[in-house]
Design a protein around this motif. Structure first.
Motif, PDB file in Angstrom:
ATOM      1  N   THR A   4     -15.950  38.059  63.532  1.00  0.00           N
ATOM      2  CA  THR A   4     -15.671  38.627  62.107  1.00  0.00           C
ATOM      3  C   THR A   4     -16.915  39.748  61.827  1.00  0.00           C
ATOM      4  OG1 THR A   4     -14.608  36.636  61.514  1.00  0.00           O
ATOM      5  CG2 THR A   4     -15.253  38.505  59.733  1.00  0.00           C
ATOM      6  N   VAL A  27     -11.611  39.142  57.185  1.00  0.00           N
ATOM      7  CA  VAL A  27     -11.580  40.017  58.349  1.00  0.00           C
ATOM      8  C   VAL A  27     -11.387  41.802  57.421  1.00  0.00           C
ATOM      9  CG1 VAL A  27     -10.621  38.632  59.936  1.00  0.00           C
ATOM     10  CG2 VAL A  27      -9.181  40.035  58.372  1.00  0.00           C
ATOM     11  N   PHE A  29      -9.549  44.806  56.821  1.00  0.00           N
ATOM     12  CA  PHE A  29      -8.223  45.237  56.996  1.00  0.00           C
ATOM     13  C   PHE A  29      -8.110  46.228  55.819  1.00  0.00           C
ATOM     14  CE2 PHE A  29      -3.767  45.165  55.734  1.00  0.00           C
ATOM     15  CZ  PHE A  29      -3.098  45.054  56.914  1.00  0.00           C
ATOM     16  N   VAL A  36      -8.032  36.404  56.172  1.00  0.00           N
ATOM     17  CA  VAL A  36      -6.871  36.110  57.298  1.00  0.00           C
ATOM     18  C   VAL A  36      -6.011  34.829  57.350  1.00  0.00           C
ATOM     19  CG1 VAL A  36      -8.252  35.860  59.184  1.00  0.00           C
ATOM     20  CG2 VAL A  36      -6.434  36.816  59.716  1.00  0.00           C
ATOM     21  N   GLN A  37      -7.099  33.912  56.963  1.00  0.00           N
ATOM     22  CA  GLN A  37      -6.489  32.598  56.794  1.00  0.00           C
ATOM     23  C   GLN A  37      -7.627  31.396  56.033  1.00  0.00           C
ATOM     24  OE1 GLN A  37      -7.242  31.305  61.304  1.00  0.00           O
ATOM     25  NE2 GLN A  37      -7.773  29.421  59.997  1.00  0.00           N
ATOM     26  N   GLY A 231      -3.338  33.448  53.745  1.00  0.00           N
ATOM     27  CA  GLY A 231      -4.054  34.750  54.225  1.00  0.00           C
ATOM     28  C   GLY A 231      -2.984  35.802  54.928  1.00  0.00           C
ATOM     29  N   LEU A 232      -3.538  36.776  55.377  1.00  0.00           N
ATOM     30  CA  LEU A 232      -2.791  37.737  56.278  1.00  0.00           C
ATOM     31  C   LEU A 232      -2.128  37.418  57.422  1.00  0.00           C
ATOM     32  CD1 LEU A 232      -5.415  41.040  55.840  1.00  0.00           C
ATOM     33  CD2 LEU A 232      -3.368  40.319  54.420  1.00  0.00           C
ATOM     34  N   GLY A 233      -2.749  36.415  58.007  1.00  0.00           N
ATOM     35  CA  GLY A 233      -2.097  35.825  59.352  1.00  0.00           C
ATOM     36  C   GLY A 233      -0.818  35.527  59.080  1.00  0.00           C
ATOM     37  N   ASP A 236       1.863  37.925  57.995  1.00  0.00           N
ATOM     38  CA  ASP A 236       2.657  38.951  58.809  1.00  0.00           C
ATOM     39  C   ASP A 236       3.475  37.843  59.800  1.00  0.00           C
ATOM     40  OD1 ASP A 236       2.401  41.305  60.557  1.00  0.00           O
ATOM     41  OD2 ASP A 236       1.672  39.981  62.184  1.00  0.00           O
TER      42      ASP A 236
ATOM     43  N   LYS B  58      -2.130  34.730  66.262  1.00  0.00           N
ATOM     44  CA  LYS B  58      -2.577  36.268  66.143  1.00  0.00           C
ATOM     45  C   LYS B  58      -2.700  36.976  67.117  1.00  0.00           C
ATOM     46  CE  LYS B  58      -4.107  38.341  62.610  1.00  0.00           C
ATOM     47  NZ  LYS B  58      -3.113  39.149  61.947  1.00  0.00           N
TER      48      LYS B  58
END
Lengths: 393, 121
Positions: A4, A27, A29, A36-37, A231-233, A236, B58
């Motif tokens: 990270t 992270v 971005f 991210v999580q 998160g972003l994970g 997505d 991921k």
């Protein structure tokens, strides 16, 4: 192993302290430090959003107010139609619509949401594009509209089957909203703009809230056992299962909205023969493709095995080498490329999207993805992989 | 006793056969694994070459052979259930076994204290 990277060059959202308190892995971005999580992990965060409700910080996205000197949203709408292929003029008060900024070749500069707020249009754009979008609007709409980025507002999304019940506990009127409604709502005394939309395929809301009030609002929403921070994970994997495009991966300046299978976002009034046909950058190309079709198309791709097939993976028609196929591509050349791919936790299998020649775009077409030197079978699949559960009008 | 690589694999020697997996730190950094690709039995690897692949939601990551040798057994359980690598990385989540070609290579690996020192940075 990816380490990270934290850097003082990265911006932080107004929810930064909340993320860290809740053990998020941060992270870089789009110029921000983003979660991210959380300790729950991407798989469980994904599944929790589909079964209960997930709370997402999307404050890195751009929020812009577009206002005409007349003070009428309709005049701002006419101006904005010179940059996007959607019908914005007909957008009713309190309604929202998805569209794209096109360039002179019909490519996509960014995708965005627009809502009619009576005296102005409210626009939400991608984080990585927001500076360019603002400049584009100022440059192309000079004298027609003022462009006001809302720097002091956060944006959060509450998504999932429990989202309505949780948000209605703070403001009962949101239960009456339908998919793509967007209206002012007071939440815990804060003047918010709530839209019934999202990026997960689930019912839910996006809430534009004053930056100084967002942490209190989120902590209150998170008091509900139904709500977990996401998160972003998982964002997505949720949008991928829902068949929704990620700008920079599935859409960019080389893809037109027709190639991207976004024809539904171009209403009749803007097509050939419509009341306000064309008039946006690259309209010649886009309208011709609408009538005659494009040479390639974005499709869903379902790998037949268990291995995830990631973005930038080449697609072939043949398991090995291959005989020349009439027209392009030549023998052994990729027939297309995966633009997004990974594991779909709700599907329990890998899922992907990519671009293929129209001859290969039929559902069920067998193609081969080159993964670590092996050609793995993938089938063209209907999108979305996960049926959306929007609250339709 | 476990030996470690700086790339976050572990190795446990049983006679001249080494059991190989990824460390708890590695599984935590990778997050939930959804796919594991193991080598074929009989495949030979040089120390430090890519022998297996693990994929999280991921991303994909190569797993390197901690020493040179020939694969004698693979853990089908983690292929069926990749989450075992997350829940029990040094136990049920082992990846493959290999016959060690040159035991002097074991001296190049880290002991637990040395590995922890690397994690502490």
């Amino acid at each position: 192993m990816t380490e990270t990277i934290t850097s003082h060059y990265l911006a932080r959202t107004p929810l930064d302290a909340l993320h860290r308190r809740r053990g998020a892995r941060m992270v870089p971005f789009a110029g921000y430090e983003m979660p991210v999580q959380y300790p729950m992990g991407i798989l469980q965060e994904h599944l929790h959003t589909r079964s209960a409700a997930g709370l997402f910080d999307v404050s890195h996205m751009g929020q812009i107010v577009l206002r005409a000197p007349s003070g009428k949203a309709e005049d701002a709408a006419r101006a904005l139609e010179s940059l996007v292929p959607a019908d914005i003029v007909a957008l009713a008060l309190g309604r929202q619509r998805y569209t794209v900024f096109t360039n002179d070749t019909g490519g996509v500069l960014d995708d965005l949401m627009v809502s009619n707020q009576g005296d102005h249009l409210f626009i939400v754009v991608n984080a990585a594009c927001k500076a360019a979008d603002e400049a584009h609007l100022r440059d192309r709409l000079a004298g027609l509209c003022t462009v006001e980025p809302l720097a002091d507002r956060a944006l959060v999304a509450l998504q999932g089957p429990q989202a309505e019940a949780v948000l209605a506990a703070l403001a009962p009127e949101v239960a009456a909203m339908r998919f793509m409604d967007a209206r002012p709502v007071t939440l815990m005394g804060a003047a918010c703009l709530v839209s019934r939309t999202g990026y997960t395929g689930e019912d839910g809301f996006e809430i534009s809230v004053p930056a100084g009030r967002v942490e209190e609002l989120c902590e209150t929403l998170l008091e509900s056992p139904a709500v977990a921070p996401i998160g972003l994970g998982a964002r997505d994997s949720l949008r991928l299962e829902a068949g929704l495009c990620l700008y920079g991966s599935d859409l960019d300046t080389r893809t037109t909205p027709v190639e991207a299978a976004l024809e539904w976002s171009i209403q009749k009034s803007r097509r050939r023969g419509g009341a306000r046909a064309g008039g946006f950058p690259g309209a010649d190309t886009v309208l011709r493709q609408l009538s005659e079709g494009a040479a390639r198309r974005r499709v869903g791709l379902a790998p037949e095995g268990r291995a995830p097939v990631r973005g930038h993976t080449a697609l072939y028609r043949d398991q090995q080498g291959g005989e020349p196929v009439a027209g392009e591509p030549a023998a052994g050349e990729p027939a297309g490329e995966v633009t997004s791919g990974g594991f779909g936790p709700s599907i329990g299998a890998p899922v992907a999207m990519g671009y293929v020649p129209v001859a290969d775009a039929g559902v069920g077409t067998l193609l081969f993805a080159d993964v670590r030197g092996k050609r793995l079978p993938v089938r063209v699949a209907a999108l979305p992989f996960w049926p959306n559960r929007y609250k339709r009008p | 006793m476990l030996k470690f690589t700086k790339d976050h694999e572990w190795l446990r020697l049983d006679g001249d056969v080494a059991v190989v997996g990824i460390t708890d730190h590695a599984q935590e950094q990778l997050g939930d694994l959804v796919f594991v690709e193991l080598p074929g039995i009989g495949a030979g690897f040089l120390q430090g070459s890519a022998a297996a692949v693990v994929e999280s939601v991921k991303a994909a990551s190569d797993i390197y052979a901690p020493v040179s040798g020939e694969v004698t057994e693979v853990n089908d359980a983690v292929v069926q259930e990749p989450g075992l690598v997350n829940s029990d990385p040094t136990g049920q989540g082992w990846l493959f076994k290999m016959r060690v070609a040159d035991k002097t290579q074991l001296d190049s690996l880290l002991d637990e204290a040395g590995y922890k020192a690397i994690l502490a940075g």
